[in-house]
Design a protein around this motif. Structure first.
Motif, PDB file in Angstrom:
ATOM      1  N   ALA A  28       0.833  -1.204   0.000  1.00 44.05           N
ATOM      2  CA  ALA A  28       0.000   0.000   0.000  1.00 44.05           C
ATOM      3  C   ALA A  28       0.867   1.253   0.000  1.00 44.05           C
ATOM      4  CB  ALA A  28      -0.931  -0.006   1.216  1.00 44.05           C
ATOM      5  N   LYS A  29       1.941   1.261   0.801  1.00 41.71           N
ATOM      6  CA  LYS A  29       2.847   2.408   0.827  1.00 41.71           C
ATOM      7  C   LYS A  29       3.475   2.619  -0.548  1.00 41.71           C
ATOM      8  CE  LYS A  29       4.163   2.306   5.695  1.00 41.71           C
ATOM      9  NZ  LYS A  29       5.262   2.057   6.643  1.00 41.71           N
ATOM     10  N   GLU A  30       3.851   1.534  -1.191  1.00 42.39           N
ATOM     11  CA  GLU A  30       4.463   1.629  -2.515  1.00 42.39           C
ATOM     12  C   GLU A  30       3.482   2.194  -3.536  1.00 42.39           C
ATOM     13  OE1 GLU A  30       5.914  -1.675  -5.609  1.00 42.39           O
ATOM     14  OE2 GLU A  30       6.924  -1.768  -3.668  1.00 42.39           O
ATOM     15  N   GLU A  31       2.258   1.717  -3.503  1.00 41.59           N
ATOM     16  CA  GLU A  31       1.239   2.211  -4.440  1.00 41.59           C
ATOM     17  C   GLU A  31       0.894   3.670  -4.171  1.00 41.59           C
ATOM     18  OE1 GLU A  31      -2.181  -0.304  -4.823  1.00 41.59           O
ATOM     19  OE2 GLU A  31      -0.957  -2.107  -4.992  1.00 41.59           O
ATOM     20  N   ILE A  32       0.808   4.050  -2.912  1.00 38.53           N
ATOM     21  CA  ILE A  32       0.514   5.441  -2.566  1.00 38.53           C
ATOM     22  C   ILE A  32       1.650   6.347  -3.016  1.00 38.53           C
ATOM     23  CG2 ILE A  32       0.260   7.043  -0.625  1.00 38.53           C
ATOM     24  CD1 ILE A  32      -1.366   4.816   0.780  1.00 38.53           C
ATOM     25  N   GLY A  33       2.876   5.907  -2.827  1.00 34.47           N
ATOM     26  CA  GLY A  33       4.026   6.692  -3.282  1.00 34.47           C
ATOM     27  C   GLY A  33       4.019   6.882  -4.788  1.00 34.47           C
ATOM     28  N   ALA A  34       3.704   5.821  -5.521  1.00 33.16           N
ATOM     29  CA  ALA A  34       3.638   5.916  -6.984  1.00 33.16           C
ATOM     30  C   ALA A  34       2.508   6.850  -7.406  1.00 33.16           C
ATOM     31  CB  ALA A  34       3.446   4.534  -7.592  1.00 33.16           C
ATOM     32  N   LEU A  35       1.383   6.767  -6.728  1.00 31.18           N
ATOM     33  CA  LEU A  35       0.249   7.638  -7.051  1.00 31.18           C
ATOM     34  C   LEU A  35       0.592   9.105  -6.790  1.00 31.18           C
ATOM     35  CD1 LEU A  35      -2.728   7.877  -7.907  1.00 31.18           C
ATOM     36  CD2 LEU A  35      -3.331   7.621  -5.494  1.00 31.18           C
ATOM     37  N   ILE A  36       1.265   9.380  -5.694  1.00 29.98           N
ATOM     38  CA  ILE A  36       1.668  10.750  -5.381  1.00 29.98           C
ATOM     39  C   ILE A  36       2.642  11.267  -6.438  1.00 29.98           C
ATOM     40  CG2 ILE A  36       2.987  12.160  -3.738  1.00 29.98           C
ATOM     41  CD1 ILE A  36       1.685  10.480  -1.498  1.00 29.98           C
ATOM     42  N   ALA A  37       3.593  10.437  -6.833  1.00 25.81           N
ATOM     43  CA  ALA A  37       4.564  10.844  -7.847  1.00 25.81           C
ATOM     44  C   ALA A  37       3.875  11.134  -9.179  1.00 25.81           C
ATOM     45  CB  ALA A  37       5.624   9.761  -8.026  1.00 25.81           C
ATOM     46  N   LYS A  38       2.957  10.259  -9.591  1.00 25.14           N
ATOM     47  CA  LYS A  38       2.235  10.471 -10.846  1.00 25.14           C
ATOM     48  C   LYS A  38       1.388  11.742 -10.780  1.00 25.14           C
ATOM     49  CE  LYS A  38       1.883   5.604 -12.141  1.00 25.14           C
ATOM     50  NZ  LYS A  38       0.988   4.453 -12.310  1.00 25.14           N
ATOM     51  N   THR A  39       0.739  11.960  -9.645  1.00 29.04           N
ATOM     52  CA  THR A  39      -0.087  13.158  -9.477  1.00 29.04           C
ATOM     53  C   THR A  39       0.762  14.417  -9.557  1.00 29.04           C
ATOM     54  OG1 THR A  39      -1.624  11.911  -8.076  1.00 29.04           O
ATOM     55  CG2 THR A  39      -1.730  14.312  -7.940  1.00 29.04           C
ATOM     56  N   LEU A  40       1.920  14.392  -8.940  1.00 28.42           N
ATOM     57  CA  LEU A  40       2.813  15.546  -8.981  1.00 28.42           C
ATOM     58  C   LEU A  40       3.260  15.842 -10.407  1.00 28.42           C
ATOM     59  CD1 LEU A  40       4.367  17.696  -7.403  1.00 28.42           C
ATOM     60  CD2 LEU A  40       6.209  16.040  -7.146  1.00 28.42           C
ATOM     61  N   VAL A  41       3.620  14.810 -11.150  1.00 26.76           N
ATOM     62  CA  VAL A  41       4.052  15.002 -12.536  1.00 26.76           C
ATOM     63  C   VAL A  41       2.913  15.573 -13.377  1.00 26.76           C
ATOM     64  CG1 VAL A  41       4.751  13.778 -14.633  1.00 26.76           C
ATOM     65  CG2 VAL A  41       5.882  13.278 -12.469  1.00 26.76           C
ATOM     66  N   VAL A  42       1.710  15.040 -13.210  1.00 24.36           N
ATOM     67  CA  VAL A  42       0.558  15.536 -13.970  1.00 24.36           C
ATOM     68  C   VAL A  42       0.282  16.994 -13.616  1.00 24.36           C
ATOM     69  CG1 VAL A  42      -1.941  15.306 -14.271  1.00 24.36           C
ATOM     70  CG2 VAL A  42      -0.488  13.284 -14.362  1.00 24.36           C
TER      71      VAL A  42
END
Length: 114
Positions: A28-42
């Motif tokens: 879950a931490k890994e998925e949340i981190g990836a989601l935050i990174a993708k959101t920041l890039v977008v």
């Protein structure tokens, strides 16, 4: 001598469950981190696109002002184009939302079938 030692069995089961829960937490931490990174890039890409659009719009408005020998008509024309575009989006908002939902559902079904 006992055939089954329930105490050891319960300890092993408890250890297994605890390990599984920790694994889920890490995933879950890994998925949340990836989601935050993708959101920041977008968000950064969207900010850049908005800045480009803003400066092109201002440039077009000033160009129209020069061509029309006016101080405001370029801005009025560009603002009217954006107003018409926004009105069109507002009128078609339900159809746009339905198309987006349909595409997301197709993507989810496509992923689950593979």
């Amino acid at each position: 001598m006992k055939l089954f030692d329930f105490h050891k069995l319960i300890e092993a089961l408890t250890g297994f469950i605890e390990t599984k829960v920790e694994l889920w937490k890490l995933e879950a931490k890994e998925e949340i981190g990836a989601l935050i990174a993708k959101t920041l890039v977008v968000m950064l890409l969207a900010l850049g696109a908005v800045m480009v659009l803003l400066f092109f719009t201002l440039g077009l408005a000033f160009l129209l002002n020069d061509l029309l020998e006016s101080k405001i008509w370029g801005f009025v024309i560009v603002g009217s184009v954006y107003g018409l575009f926004t009105t069109g989006l507002y009128v078609k908002r339900r159809a746009i939302v339905d198309i987006i939902i349909k595409r997301q559902n197709n993507e989810i079904e496509g992923v689950s079938e593979e």
